[in-house]
Design a protein around this motif. Structure first.
Motif, PDB file in Angstrom:
ATOM      1  N   ALA A 277       0.889  -1.094   0.112  1.00 26.90           N
ATOM      2  CA  ALA A 277       0.060  -0.092  -0.157  1.00 26.90           C
ATOM      3  C   ALA A 277       0.992   1.211   0.106  1.00 26.90           C
ATOM      4  O   ALA A 277       0.454   2.497  -0.528  1.00 26.90           O
ATOM      5  CB  ALA A 277      -0.813   0.097   1.110  1.00 26.90           C
ATOM      6  N   VAL A 278       1.748   1.252   0.824  1.00 23.66           N
ATOM      7  CA  VAL A 278       2.767   2.368   0.721  1.00 23.66           C
ATOM      8  C   VAL A 278       3.386   2.760  -0.481  1.00 23.66           C
ATOM      9  O   VAL A 278       3.519   3.709  -1.027  1.00 23.66           O
ATOM     10  CB  VAL A 278       3.996   2.192   1.843  1.00 23.66           C
ATOM     11  N   VAL A 279       3.979   1.579  -1.337  1.00 22.74           N
ATOM     12  CA  VAL A 279       4.341   1.676  -2.578  1.00 22.74           C
ATOM     13  C   VAL A 279       3.544   2.354  -3.466  1.00 22.74           C
ATOM     14  O   VAL A 279       3.847   3.026  -4.194  1.00 22.74           O
ATOM     15  CB  VAL A 279       5.191   0.185  -3.057  1.00 22.74           C
ATOM     16  N   ASP A 280       2.266   1.615  -3.447  1.00 23.28           N
ATOM     17  CA  ASP A 280       1.311   2.079  -4.452  1.00 23.28           C
ATOM     18  C   ASP A 280       0.947   3.484  -4.219  1.00 23.28           C
ATOM     19  O   ASP A 280       1.173   4.481  -5.107  1.00 23.28           O
ATOM     20  CB  ASP A 280       0.010   1.174  -4.057  1.00 23.28           C
ATOM     21  N   GLY A 281       1.017   3.983  -2.926  1.00 21.04           N
ATOM     22  CA  GLY A 281       0.821   5.494  -2.811  1.00 21.04           C
ATOM     23  C   GLY A 281       2.012   6.456  -3.042  1.00 21.04           C
ATOM     24  O   GLY A 281       1.855   7.412  -3.963  1.00 21.04           O
ATOM     25  N   LEU A 282       3.249   5.995  -3.285  1.00 16.48           N
ATOM     26  CA  LEU A 282       4.234   6.671  -3.632  1.00 16.48           C
ATOM     27  C   LEU A 282       4.337   6.771  -5.191  1.00 16.48           C
ATOM     28  O   LEU A 282       4.548   7.682  -5.799  1.00 16.48           O
ATOM     29  CB  LEU A 282       5.694   6.137  -3.015  1.00 16.48           C
ATOM     30  N   LEU A 283       3.902   5.750  -5.855  1.00 19.29           N
ATOM     31  CA  LEU A 283       3.732   5.722  -7.291  1.00 19.29           C
ATOM     32  C   LEU A 283       2.565   6.538  -7.637  1.00 19.29           C
ATOM     33  O   LEU A 283       2.890   7.225  -8.770  1.00 19.29           O
ATOM     34  CB  LEU A 283       3.680   4.328  -7.927  1.00 19.29           C
ATOM     35  N   ARG A 284       1.496   6.456  -7.030  1.00 15.52           N
ATOM     36  CA  ARG A 284       0.474   7.473  -7.453  1.00 15.52           C
ATOM     37  C   ARG A 284       0.946   8.809  -7.211  1.00 15.52           C
ATOM     38  O   ARG A 284       0.386   9.674  -7.952  1.00 15.52           O
ATOM     39  CB  ARG A 284      -0.784   7.032  -6.569  1.00 15.52           C
ATOM     40  N   ARG A 285       1.482   9.307  -6.373  1.00 17.82           N
ATOM     41  CA  ARG A 285       2.004  10.669  -6.091  1.00 17.82           C
ATOM     42  C   ARG A 285       2.544  11.298  -7.304  1.00 17.82           C
ATOM     43  O   ARG A 285       2.815  12.452  -7.433  1.00 17.82           O
ATOM     44  CB  ARG A 285       2.475  10.691  -4.965  1.00 17.82           C
ATOM     45  N   ARG A 286       3.507  10.424  -7.834  1.00 20.66           N
ATOM     46  CA  ARG A 286       4.390  10.912  -9.127  1.00 20.66           C
ATOM     47  C   ARG A 286       3.417  11.015 -10.482  1.00 20.66           C
ATOM     48  O   ARG A 286       3.699  11.711 -11.173  1.00 20.66           O
ATOM     49  CB  ARG A 286       5.308   9.805  -9.387  1.00 20.66           C
ATOM     50  N   GLU A 287       2.229  10.491 -10.267  1.00 25.07           N
ATOM     51  CA  GLU A 287       1.410  10.533 -11.501  1.00 25.07           C
ATOM     52  C   GLU A 287       1.078  11.782 -11.484  1.00 25.07           C
ATOM     53  O   GLU A 287       0.347  12.605 -10.745  1.00 25.07           O
ATOM     54  CB  GLU A 287       0.244   9.578 -11.579  1.00 25.07           C
ATOM     55  N   GLU A 288       0.812  12.378 -12.895  1.00 24.34           N
ATOM     56  CA  GLU A 288       0.534  13.856 -13.177  1.00 24.34           C
ATOM     57  C   GLU A 288      -1.278  13.789 -13.079  1.00 24.34           C
ATOM     58  O   GLU A 288      -1.783  12.744 -13.783  1.00 24.34           O
ATOM     59  CB  GLU A 288       0.778  14.591 -14.106  1.00 24.34           C
ATOM     60  N   ARG A 289      -1.920  14.612 -12.154  1.00 25.73           N
ATOM     61  CA  ARG A 289      -3.480  14.478 -12.225  1.00 25.73           C
ATOM     62  C   ARG A 289      -3.903  15.652 -13.376  1.00 25.73           C
ATOM     63  O   ARG A 289      -3.572  16.592 -13.543  1.00 25.73           O
ATOM     64  CB  ARG A 289      -3.940  14.596 -11.101  1.00 25.73           C
ATOM     65  N   PRO A 290      -5.052  15.308 -14.103  1.00 25.77           N
ATOM     66  CA  PRO A 290      -5.535  16.183 -14.920  1.00 25.77           C
ATOM     67  C   PRO A 290      -6.329  17.426 -14.400  1.00 25.77           C
ATOM     68  O   PRO A 290      -6.873  17.061 -13.226  1.00 25.77           O
ATOM     69  CB  PRO A 290      -6.653  15.275 -15.935  1.00 25.77           C
ATOM     70  N   VAL A 291      -6.243  18.376 -14.994  1.00 21.16           N
ATOM     71  CA  VAL A 291      -6.818  19.697 -14.138  1.00 21.16           C
ATOM     72  C   VAL A 291      -7.470  20.096 -15.129  1.00 21.16           C
ATOM     73  O   VAL A 291      -7.324  20.127 -16.370  1.00 21.16           O
ATOM     74  CB  VAL A 291      -5.677  20.647 -13.590  1.00 21.16           C
ATOM     75  N   GLY A 292      -8.848  20.958 -14.729  1.00 24.07           N
ATOM     76  CA  GLY A 292      -9.496  21.672 -15.661  1.00 24.07           C
ATOM     77  C   GLY A 292      -9.890  21.146 -17.042  1.00 24.07           C
ATOM     78  O   GLY A 292      -8.861  21.508 -17.906  1.00 24.07           O
ATOM     79  N   GLY A 293     -10.986  20.384 -17.243  1.00 26.18           N
ATOM     80  CA  GLY A 293     -11.260  20.101 -18.740  1.00 26.18           C
ATOM     81  C   GLY A 293     -12.476  20.711 -19.305  1.00 26.18           C
ATOM     82  O   GLY A 293     -12.970  21.732 -18.949  1.00 26.18           O
ATOM     83  N   ARG A 294     -12.940  20.080 -20.232  1.00 32.55           N
ATOM     84  CA  ARG A 294     -14.211  20.292 -20.884  1.00 32.55           C
ATOM     85  C   ARG A 294     -15.479  19.918 -20.216  1.00 32.55           C
ATOM     86  O   ARG A 294     -15.545  18.756 -19.849  1.00 32.55           O
ATOM     87  CB  ARG A 294     -14.354  19.856 -22.331  1.00 32.55           C
ATOM     88  N   VAL A 295     -16.284  20.805 -19.525  1.00 31.49           N
ATOM     89  CA  VAL A 295     -17.451  20.387 -18.638  1.00 31.49           C
ATOM     90  C   VAL A 295     -18.756  20.876 -19.226  1.00 31.49           C
ATOM     91  O   VAL A 295     -18.899  21.793 -19.760  1.00 31.49           O
ATOM     92  CB  VAL A 295     -16.978  21.265 -17.388  1.00 31.49           C
ATOM     93  N   PHE A 296     -19.572  19.708 -19.439  1.00 27.41           N
ATOM     94  CA  PHE A 296     -21.048  20.075 -19.691  1.00 27.41           C
ATOM     95  C   PHE A 296     -21.821  20.099 -18.237  1.00 27.41           C
ATOM     96  O   PHE A 296     -21.739  19.281 -17.347  1.00 27.41           O
ATOM     97  CB  PHE A 296     -21.544  18.781 -20.578  1.00 27.41           C
ATOM     98  N   VAL A 297     -22.611  21.076 -18.274  1.00 27.06           N
ATOM     99  CA  VAL A 297     -23.077  21.288 -17.038  1.00 27.06           C
ATOM    100  C   VAL A 297     -24.851  21.073 -17.101  1.00 27.06           C
ATOM    101  O   VAL A 297     -25.375  21.460 -18.039  1.00 27.06           O
ATOM    102  CB  VAL A 297     -23.192  22.795 -16.450  1.00 27.06           C
ATOM    103  N   GLU A 298     -25.101  20.116 -16.341  1.00 28.53           N
ATOM    104  CA  GLU A 298     -26.502  19.667 -16.312  1.00 28.53           C
ATOM    105  C   GLU A 298     -27.093  19.582 -15.018  1.00 28.53           C
ATOM    106  O   GLU A 298     -26.548  19.439 -13.986  1.00 28.53           O
ATOM    107  CB  GLU A 298     -26.318  18.039 -16.919  1.00 28.53           C
ATOM    108  N   GLY A 299     -28.387  19.983 -15.239  1.00 28.23           N
ATOM    109  CA  GLY A 299     -29.305  19.775 -14.145  1.00 28.23           C
ATOM    110  C   GLY A 299     -30.383  20.870 -13.861  1.00 28.23           C
ATOM    111  O   GLY A 299     -31.052  21.234 -14.992  1.00 28.23           O
ATOM    112  N   ASP A 300     -30.727  21.341 -12.930  1.00 24.42           N
ATOM    113  CA  ASP A 300     -31.929  22.746 -12.526  1.00 24.42           C
ATOM    114  C   ASP A 300     -31.188  23.697 -13.252  1.00 24.42           C
ATOM    115  O   ASP A 300     -30.190  23.956 -13.071  1.00 24.42           O
ATOM    116  CB  ASP A 300     -32.060  22.805 -11.048  1.00 24.42           C
ATOM    117  N   ALA A 301     -32.186  24.290 -14.060  1.00 23.76           N
ATOM    118  CA  ALA A 301     -32.029  25.337 -14.997  1.00 23.76           C
ATOM    119  C   ALA A 301     -31.259  26.594 -14.036  1.00 23.76           C
ATOM    120  O   ALA A 301     -30.518  27.000 -14.509  1.00 23.76           O
ATOM    121  CB  ALA A 301     -33.336  25.836 -15.661  1.00 23.76           C
ATOM    122  N   THR A 302     -31.984  26.888 -13.052  1.00 29.27           N
ATOM    123  CA  THR A 302     -31.341  28.041 -12.199  1.00 29.27           C
ATOM    124  C   THR A 302     -29.832  27.765 -11.853  1.00 29.27           C
ATOM    125  O   THR A 302     -29.325  28.700 -11.897  1.00 29.27           O
ATOM    126  CB  THR A 302     -32.556  28.152 -10.847  1.00 29.27           C
TER     127      THR A 302
END
Length: 380
Positions: A277-302
């Motif tokens: 679990a520790v090794v997995d956590g260290l490897l995951r921290r090295r991965e770049e996480r995507p930021v801000g993408g193309r978003v579709f907004v759905e739901g209550d109109a207001t």
């Protein structure tokens, strides 16, 4: 009073805000109280939430006293005939309370009740129902045998893989993320064991409930979202706490009469899983996480209009869901939490888009599509 909802908070004010919006709608028409115990969060949770939820009782601890002790503190003040222990990183559908109270009152001999849970990616959480971690079941879980044979009654007893997740059935261990129980049962079993600081306290309470002669049940009639682990970082400290709790439970309930060799095997499996679990956590921290993408907004109109005006400079808002890599669901008068949960599951089956959530009038957007990592909160 019919129901007391108890939520222990630690540094997740925006996820808790979303949770409280859903809880308040779920308890409408029911005589209920909502109690939030804050374990000395360092994110100004109470200052942010108190004015937004005047009907909620907030209890501020001077220190982090742990999950079980914090719940016990609220239980001492609780007035409800039934108690719902709920994590702050959850979303309930509007009919959740009515359905669960009906199940509890109509099922003879019931102890606790657990619900079908999905994560922020729309995937079923296996810990919605579990078997007791006896030495053999614990060994199969920790050694990986349960993953190799996920449908086996013999090897996959921890997650009850041989039982259908789409049917109600007895389930020895229920998750503390969403655990229903009556005060009458708790008076016979006792509250959470304060010796468990974090993790395994729900296993211990589930075990004591059944030892007292009651039967715990799981039902898929209600699906809730549990973003999973928003209050804890998956680092070395988390790993140590988790596996220390597993050892505590084993020693408390299954220590007598164990052959020395078998006991050594359990300990070895725990240590191996800790290292992995520790090794997995260290490897995951090295991965770049995507930021801000193309978003579709759905739901209550207001709400859609409000949110679009607030995030337009931080997200590329697209006109169709097919163009999006993120889907933002806006709960409101015409778009329920239940609909949000259904849409999350639909998106989870395709795996194409990350899903974010915003409740009517809330001050943030939240989402967590990866159960192994922290989620995202976007202030509005």
């Amino acid at each position: 009073m019919k129901l007391t909802v108890i939520i222990v908070n630690y540094r997740v004010r925006y996820f808790l805000e979303l949770c409280l919006h859903s809880v308040e709608k779920a308890v409408r028409g029911v005589e209920a109280e909502i109690v939030v115990v804050d374990n000395r969060s360092a994110d100004e949770s109470l200052g942010y939430l108190r004015p937004r939820f005047p009907g909620v009782r907030f209890v501020a601890n001077a220190e982090n006293i742990g999950f079980g002790r914090a719940n016990n503190l609220a239980l001492e003040q609780a007035r409800g005939e039934y108690v719902l222990f709920l994590n702050p990183d959850t979303i309930l559908p509007e009919d959740c309370v009515d359905q669960c109270l009906a199940f509890l009152s109509s099922t003879p001999g019931i102890g606790g009740l657990g619900l079908r849970m999905i994560d922020g990616g729309g995937h079923f959480l296996k810990e919605s129902r579990r078997g007791f971690p006896t030495p053999w079941i614990g060994f199969c879980r920790l050694s990986g045998l349960s993953s190799l044979f996920p449908r086996s009654r013999y090897f996959s007893g921890y997650y009850l893989g041989h039982l259908p997740a789409d049917r109600a059935h007895p389930a020895p261990v229920l998750s503390g993320a969403c655990l229903w129980v009556s005060r009458a049962v708790l008076e016979k079993t006792g509250y959470f064991d304060p010796r468990f600081f974090l993790y395994a306290e729900d296993i211990d309470l589930s075990y004591r409930i059944e030892q007292a002669g009651f039967t715990n049940y799981y039902t898929p009639a209600v699906t809730i979202v549990h973003f999973k682990g928003e209050s804890t970082r998956k680092d070395i400290r988390y790993v140590r706490q988790f596996y220390r709790a597993m050892r505590q439970f084993r020693r408390k309930h299954f220590n007598k009469g164990l052959p020395a060799l078998f006991d050594w095997g359990i300990q070895a499996a725990i240590r191996l899983r800790s290292v992995l679990a520790v090794v997995d956590g260290l490897l995951r921290r090295r991965e770049e996480r995507p930021v801000g993408g193309r978003v579709f907004v759905e739901g209550d109109a207001t709400e859609v209009s409000r949110v679009k005006g607030l995030i337009g400079d931080r997200r590329m808002i697209v006109d169709t869901v097919a163009e999006a890599d993120e889907l933002l669901l806006c709960e409101g008068a015409t778009y329920s939490f239940r609909r949000c949960i259904v849409r999350l599951e639909e998106e989870g089956r395709t795996g194409k888009r990350r899903v974010l959530f915003c409740a009517a009038g809330s001050g943030a957007i939240v989402g967590s599509s990866d159960r192994k990592d922290r989620g995202e909160a976007i202030e509005l």
